[in-house]
Motif scaffolding. Structure first.
Motif, PDB file in Angstrom:
ATOM      1  N   ARG A   1      -9.773 -37.277  40.753  1.00  0.00           N
ATOM      2  CA  ARG A   1     -10.131 -36.049  41.462  1.00  0.00           C
ATOM      3  C   ARG A   1      -9.808 -34.801  40.644  1.00  0.00           C
ATOM      4  O   ARG A   1     -10.376 -33.743  40.872  1.00  0.00           O
ATOM      5  N   SER A   2      -8.868 -34.894  39.721  1.00  0.00           N
ATOM      6  CA  SER A   2      -8.558 -33.754  38.850  1.00  0.00           C
ATOM      7  C   SER A   2      -8.231 -34.287  37.458  1.00  0.00           C
ATOM      8  O   SER A   2      -7.675 -35.376  37.310  1.00  0.00           O
ATOM      9  N   MET A   3      -8.615 -33.497  36.451  1.00  0.00           N
ATOM     10  CA  MET A   3      -8.434 -33.942  35.073  1.00  0.00           C
ATOM     11  C   MET A   3      -8.053 -32.757  34.191  1.00  0.00           C
ATOM     12  O   MET A   3      -8.633 -31.681  34.300  1.00  0.00           O
ATOM     13  N   ASN A   4      -7.066 -32.979  33.339  1.00  0.00           N
ATOM     14  CA  ASN A   4      -6.660 -31.978  32.367  1.00  0.00           C
ATOM     15  C   ASN A   4      -6.908 -32.560  30.975  1.00  0.00           C
ATOM     16  O   ASN A   4      -6.265 -33.538  30.589  1.00  0.00           O
ATOM     17  N   VAL A   5      -7.878 -31.988  30.248  1.00  0.00           N
ATOM     18  CA  VAL A   5      -8.259 -32.509  28.944  1.00  0.00           C
ATOM     19  C   VAL A   5      -7.767 -31.569  27.851  1.00  0.00           C
ATOM     20  O   VAL A   5      -8.053 -30.368  27.889  1.00  0.00           O
ATOM     21  N   GLU A   6      -7.024 -32.106  26.887  1.00  0.00           N
ATOM     22  CA  GLU A   6      -6.585 -31.334  25.732  1.00  0.00           C
ATOM     23  C   GLU A   6      -7.072 -32.024  24.468  1.00  0.00           C
ATOM     24  O   GLU A   6      -7.099 -33.249  24.402  1.00  0.00           O
ATOM     25  N   ALA A   7      -7.456 -31.236  23.489  1.00  0.00           N
ATOM     26  CA  ALA A   7      -7.899 -31.789  22.211  1.00  0.00           C
ATOM     27  C   ALA A   7      -7.343 -30.940  21.073  1.00  0.00           C
ATOM     28  O   ALA A   7      -8.079 -30.327  20.305  1.00  0.00           O
ATOM     29  N   PRO A   8      -6.007 -30.868  20.941  1.00  0.00           N
ATOM     30  CA  PRO A   8      -5.401 -29.974  19.942  1.00  0.00           C
ATOM     31  C   PRO A   8      -5.642 -30.402  18.505  1.00  0.00           C
ATOM     32  O   PRO A   8      -5.618 -29.576  17.599  1.00  0.00           O
ATOM     33  N   LEU A   9      -5.878 -31.697  18.265  1.00  0.00           N
ATOM     34  CA  LEU A   9      -6.049 -32.197  16.895  1.00  0.00           C
ATOM     35  C   LEU A   9      -7.424 -32.827  16.716  1.00  0.00           C
ATOM     36  O   LEU A   9      -7.598 -33.710  15.881  1.00  0.00           O
ATOM     37  N   PHE A  10      -8.393 -32.360  17.503  1.00  0.00           N
ATOM     38  CA  PHE A  10      -9.707 -32.987  17.470  1.00  0.00           C
ATOM     39  C   PHE A  10     -10.649 -32.210  16.567  1.00  0.00           C
ATOM     40  O   PHE A  10     -10.760 -31.002  16.647  1.00  0.00           O
ATOM     41  N   SER A  11     -11.345 -32.930  15.693  1.00  0.00           N
ATOM     42  CA  SER A  11     -12.310 -32.312  14.791  1.00  0.00           C
ATOM     43  C   SER A  11     -13.336 -33.368  14.401  1.00  0.00           C
ATOM     44  O   SER A  11     -13.190 -34.542  14.713  1.00  0.00           O
ATOM     45  N   GLY A  12     -14.378 -32.950  13.715  1.00  0.00           N
ATOM     46  CA  GLY A  12     -15.339 -33.916  13.222  1.00  0.00           C
ATOM     47  C   GLY A  12     -16.627 -33.979  14.010  1.00  0.00           C
ATOM     48  O   GLY A  12     -17.462 -34.834  13.756  1.00  0.00           O
ATOM     49  N   GLY A  13     -16.810 -33.070  15.012  1.00  0.00           N
ATOM     50  CA  GLY A  13     -18.069 -32.997  15.704  1.00  0.00           C
ATOM     51  C   GLY A  13     -18.347 -34.126  16.672  1.00  0.00           C
ATOM     52  O   GLY A  13     -19.494 -34.370  17.021  1.00  0.00           O
ATOM     53  N   GLN A  14     -17.325 -34.856  17.127  1.00  0.00           N
ATOM     54  CA  GLN A  14     -17.519 -35.978  18.037  1.00  0.00           C
ATOM     55  C   GLN A  14     -16.864 -35.727  19.386  1.00  0.00           C
ATOM     56  O   GLN A  14     -16.669 -36.658  20.167  1.00  0.00           O
TER      57      GLN A  14
ATOM     58  N   VAL B   1     -11.095 -29.288  37.105  1.00  0.00           N
ATOM     59  CA  VAL B   1     -11.169 -29.544  35.671  1.00  0.00           C
ATOM     60  C   VAL B   1     -10.390 -28.466  34.938  1.00  0.00           C
ATOM     61  O   VAL B   1     -10.545 -27.273  35.222  1.00  0.00           O
ATOM     62  N   LYS B   2      -9.538 -28.892  33.995  1.00  0.00           N
ATOM     63  CA  LYS B   2      -8.825 -27.961  33.125  1.00  0.00           C
ATOM     64  C   LYS B   2      -9.035 -28.386  31.686  1.00  0.00           C
ATOM     65  O   LYS B   2      -8.759 -29.522  31.326  1.00  0.00           O
ATOM     66  N   ILE B   3      -9.536 -27.484  30.855  1.00  0.00           N
ATOM     67  CA  ILE B   3      -9.757 -27.767  29.444  1.00  0.00           C
ATOM     68  C   ILE B   3      -8.959 -26.760  28.625  1.00  0.00           C
ATOM     69  O   ILE B   3      -9.235 -25.554  28.674  1.00  0.00           O
ATOM     70  N   SER B   4      -7.963 -27.241  27.902  1.00  0.00           N
ATOM     71  CA  SER B   4      -7.144 -26.377  27.052  1.00  0.00           C
ATOM     72  C   SER B   4      -7.711 -26.364  25.641  1.00  0.00           C
ATOM     73  O   SER B   4      -8.275 -27.355  25.179  1.00  0.00           O
ATOM     74  N   GLY B   5      -7.564 -25.249  24.946  1.00  0.00           N
ATOM     75  CA  GLY B   5      -8.043 -25.143  23.575  1.00  0.00           C
ATOM     76  C   GLY B   5      -9.522 -24.839  23.485  1.00  0.00           C
ATOM     77  O   GLY B   5     -10.155 -25.134  22.472  1.00  0.00           O
TER      78      GLY B   5
END
Length: 534
Positions: free
Chosen positions: A385-398, A422-426
């Motif tokens: 029902r709720s999601m917090n997505v973080e991608a601090p070290l994500f790269s490469g176009g995927q 929905v919470k998206i950090s970064g």
């Protein structure tokens, strides 16, 4: 008061006077109420709540003039055997800190005279050695050249208090040795910066696990932060509901049997210091975190590890009742995800409703065992029902492809129909991030709020204020004039880019407002956060 006037204050009943003093709280202010009436001169002694804190004036006094520890002694002596509801003692100055004997006397008073909550915060001791000594301390090994180290802070053998909070700032801490030790009323125990000597416990001491298991029959909440010398923690408790461990990097083994456990938080624990050193003579076995069955009430799990360290064996049972998972690190590259303990934990919690995921893109998702999330498999987010997505070290176009593949494991025609928050950090406004936001709105009609934390705005804010802010790491390093010059250059550069950033932010806002389905609600734009609400 003029002659003949009625002393209405003195006529108030004791219970009402105590209620007034409880609202004042801070000890210095409470003792000053004695000027109001002769009867008030001793009323404060029986106040139900006291906060003894070194004031700003005391913090700036010379060590010779700082008499706070003596003031605490005087206050407690005047109260004698009188009970009290809650007592807080807070010290912030290391150069005029209480002696170990004084601190132990305060603890004895607190656990035996206080009914509800007792809190003692001691300041950091002055540095006593080199970095080598500090490293030894972190491993729980007292250095040979510290024979004159202060005596231990000792917890008495029994107490009547319901809640204990001790901030010991890396002082040696000894639990009660007596076999008859008992804390019948204790429901909450918080220990911060305690230096345990667990290696010596079998020969005459008591381990933390033994104390919790055998001396605290009503304990519900155990919170341990930054312990030193705690290699293992074995708990057997019928009443424990919340277990929080933070920065327990010495910990090798966690073994818990607690059928009432509801919340489990393991943050920055199990650091493999010796294993990372490369010294084969100090190699240690795989670390283990085991939560034995049954745990039918376990609702929340939060696990976060040190980057680069070996993960412990995470042995959890009865996870069907878990509804909240936080700080899961998933190594992904497009539809592929590394098969590790964190992915397995996610698969073992089919009823999870609230989840926090940190996506990592890198070598972790391109080596070892991989899982193609687009293939058939168990549903991961059937009830989210709720999601917090973080991608601090994500790269490469995927990024979008990874998110889409991860969510597709629900194998439901409308796999996001229950998603409400929905919470998206970064969030930076990149094209693939816009695609992700579009995907979420397109896939779900039930979203009530979406929060996008803008990392670019946060970086600019930090740069603009860096000249007045001291880095956390600089507290451990020598002062560097060159570093200060570099900071000034960063501030100037930030000013030059400010106009360009504002223009870029305006474009991002326009693109967000063009996303289909967002007309069902409204965007609220702040400098570092964008929020959509229905």
């Amino acid at each position: 008061m003029a002659s003949g006037d009625t002393d209405r204050i003195s006529a108030l009943p004791d219970d009402l006077l105590h209620a007034i003093l409880a609202g004042v709280g801070e000890a210095t202010a409470v003792t000053r109420t004695a000027v109001l009436s002769k009867r008030w001169r001793r009323v404060w002694i029986h106040a139900h709540r006291l906060q003894l804190e070194d004031t700003k004036a005391c913090r700036h006094a010379t060590p010779a003039d700082c008499q706070f520890a003596g003031f605490v002694d005087w206050v407690l002596a005047r109260r004698g055997d009188a009970g009290i509801g809650s007592l807080e003692i807070t010290m912030s100055r290391h150069d005029c800190c209480a002696s170990t004997e004084q601190a132990n006397e305060w603890i004895r008073y607190g656990v035996r005279r206080v009914a509800k909550s007792f809190s003692l915060e001691l300041p950091q001791l002055p540095s006593t050695g080199s970095r080598i000594i500090r490293r030894l301390r972190r491993r729980g090994l007292p250095p040979d050249d510290e024979a004159d180290a202060p005596a231990a802070i000792v917890l008495p053998s029994h107490g009547r208090v319901a809640s204990i909070m001790l901030e010991l700032s890396r002082r040696l801490f000894q639990l009660p040795v007596a076999a008859a030790a008992r804390y019948e009323a204790l429901t909450e125990l918080m220990l911060y910066g305690a230096w345990f000597d667990e290696a010596a416990a079998p020969g005459g001491g008591r381990t933390l696990g033994d104390f919790v298991s055998s001396c605290c029959p009503c304990l519900r909440n155990l919170d341990i932060m930054s312990p030193i010398g705690l290699p293992q923690l074995v708990i057997r408790s019928e009443t424990l509901e919340v277990l929080e461990l933070f920065f327990a990097d010495d910990l090798h083994t966690l073994d818990v049997a607690a059928p009432s456990l509801c919340v489990l938080k393991l943050n920055l624990c199990f650091r493999d210091i010796l294993g990372l050193s490369g010294n084969k003579d100090h190699a240690i076995s795989k670390k283990v975190a085991r939560i034995a069955a049954p745990t039918p009430r376990l609702e929340e799990i939060e696990v976060d590890y040190f980057s680069g360290s070996r993960r412990p064996n995470l042995d959890l049972h009865d996870t069907a009742s878990v509804r909240r998972l936080s700080t899961l690190h998933l190594h992904m590259h497009g539809p592929y995800c590394s098969v590790d303990d964190e992915l397995r934990l996610l698969e073992k919690c089919p009823g999870v409703e609230h989840i926090g995921v940190s996506l990592v893109h890198g070598t972790g998702a391109t080596s070892g065992s991989l899982l193609d999330l687009t293939t058939e498999g168990a549903a991961l987010f059937a009830n989210v029902r709720s999601m917090n997505v973080e991608a601090p070290l994500f790269s490469g176009g995927q990024f979008v492809s990874s998110i889409s593949s991860l969510l597709s494991r629900s194998h439901n025609e409308n796999f996001l129909k229950y998603l409400g928050e929905v919470k998206i950090s970064g969030f930076t406004g990149a094209e693939e991030e816009m695609d992700l936001v579009t995907l979420l709105f397109k896939s779900s009609n039930s979203i009530k709020s979406m929060t996008l934390s803008n990392i670019k705005a946060r970086k600019r804010f930090k740069q603009e204020h860096r000249s007045g802010t001291k880095s956390f790491f600089s507290l451990f390093d020598d002062y560097d004039d060159d570093a200060e010059e570099e900071e000034d250059e960063v501030v100037v550069e930030a000013e030059e880019k400010k106009d360009d950033d504002e223009e870029e932010q305006a474009i991002i806002k326009q693109e967000l407002m063009k996303i289909p389905s967002t007309d069902r609600g409204r965007w609220y734009f702040e400098e570092d956060e964008y929020t959509w609400m229905r």
